[in-house]
Design an enzyme around this catalytic site. Sequence first.
Site, PDB file in Angstrom:
ATOM      1  N   GLY A 244      68.077  20.258  -3.624  1.00 55.27           N
ATOM      2  CA  GLY A 244      67.374  21.299  -4.375  1.00 55.27           C
ATOM      3  C   GLY A 244      68.190  22.561  -4.550  1.00 55.27           C
ATOM      4  CG  HIS A 245      69.389  25.885  -7.619  1.00 53.02           C
ATOM      5  ND1 HIS A 245      69.070  27.230  -7.653  1.00 53.02           N
ATOM      6  CD2 HIS A 245      70.661  25.788  -8.075  1.00 53.02           C
ATOM      7  CE1 HIS A 245      70.104  27.915  -8.117  1.00 53.02           C
ATOM      8  NE2 HIS A 245      71.084  27.070  -8.371  1.00 53.02           N
ATOM      9  N   PRO A 246      68.096  26.968  -4.600  1.00 49.57           N
ATOM     10  CG  PRO A 246      69.660  28.579  -3.979  1.00 49.57           C
ATOM     11  CD  PRO A 246      69.544  27.139  -4.371  1.00 49.57           C
TER      12      PRO A 246
END
Length: 420
Positions: A234-236
């Site tokens: 995932g991406h922050p």
Amino acid sequence: MSKETGSRLPLSGYTILDLSVMTAGPVGTMLLGDMGADVIKVEEPARGDLARDLGNQFVHGESVQFMSQNRNKRSLRLDLKSPQGHDVFLRMAQTADVIVENFRPGTVDRLGIGYEAVRAINPRIIYASASAFGQTGPYAAWPANDPIVQAVAGLMDMTGEPEGLPVRLGAPLPDFGAAAMMALGITAALLHRERTGAGQRLDTSLLGASLFSTIPRDGEAIRSGKAPSRLGSGHPTMVPYRNYQGSDGKYFFAACFTEKFWRNLCQVLNRADLLTDARFIDNTRRTENREQLDAILEEIFATQPASHWVQVLSQADVPSAAVQDYHTALTADLQIKHIGAVLHLDHPVAGPLTNLANPINFHGSPTQVRHPPPVLGQHSAEVLRQFGFSQEEIDGLTSQGVVRGSRLDDAAVHDEAKGR
């Protein structure tokens, strides 16, 4: 200057004395060699570059790791610790354009071949150093390699599953970042010299390149006052933006990094209701409510195979791709084949081998493979003759063990190579 042919290549005519070992330095000089520079790999006479003995994959005694990062170079076995070897190197340095080294800081000075010693006889020299942590500072003398730098730079801490342990990146990003930055610095320094006549010293580090590669995580971390959380794939700051699993158990990545892609995703999934859901109304809300959105998407994606979703999403203009293994990527991916990312070479001992191509496409002066990765000492006499050493001098240096040839000089090895 180099005597090599290939004048249409961008760096033809420049000679590089490459003292570097392992990965960061050799990859950087390989990039420059691809562009036409005459890269002379100066190796210690006993075992040569450390990469020649690393790993567990060898072909007829030649290291697969070494061969992956040393094409377009010629090998000279030279004992730099001997007075005669020191003198040979400085004689070569008088007419060289670039020297590259990636030893621990201070090593080349102790050998008497550092920047100041070379500049005294060749003020036009470009002297490039690549080290783990930089030439000075509290960590400068530490023994280190790529994963050690990943740990210090924070890369390892931000990689892995949310509840899991910090994970080493699958590829040596610090090494390759430093290699690219060093190659860029050398080409810029050569351009500066063309304009001003002045050489210079330059240095880069795996640590500096690693931190630079984290853009834009730096701004997010400073502004928020905390380190990025481990989010797996995932991406922050963007949602949805991660791997999802199809009904066949295989994974694909979907990346909605703009509102347009988010709208396209909702429409192709027949979930227009998500566009007006207050929890997901924009990326900020989606990031805050990622667990709820991921649960919805996971349920949908579990109804069809991953390949179905890649086709459907791609046709709907949603960035997506199947997660394929590295071997498949190198050997079967159609786009990787199309861009010519994998080269096929012939090595004098190992035989047919593959290399990854230089990723820069010069349409007017394309890169060339002029030399396969060299056997240790393969070009010792040839290189010395290029720098004006007489046959008598070469024979004397060889008899003293200051210079050594290669195992290709052994007829048995020639026979083995021919009969493979």
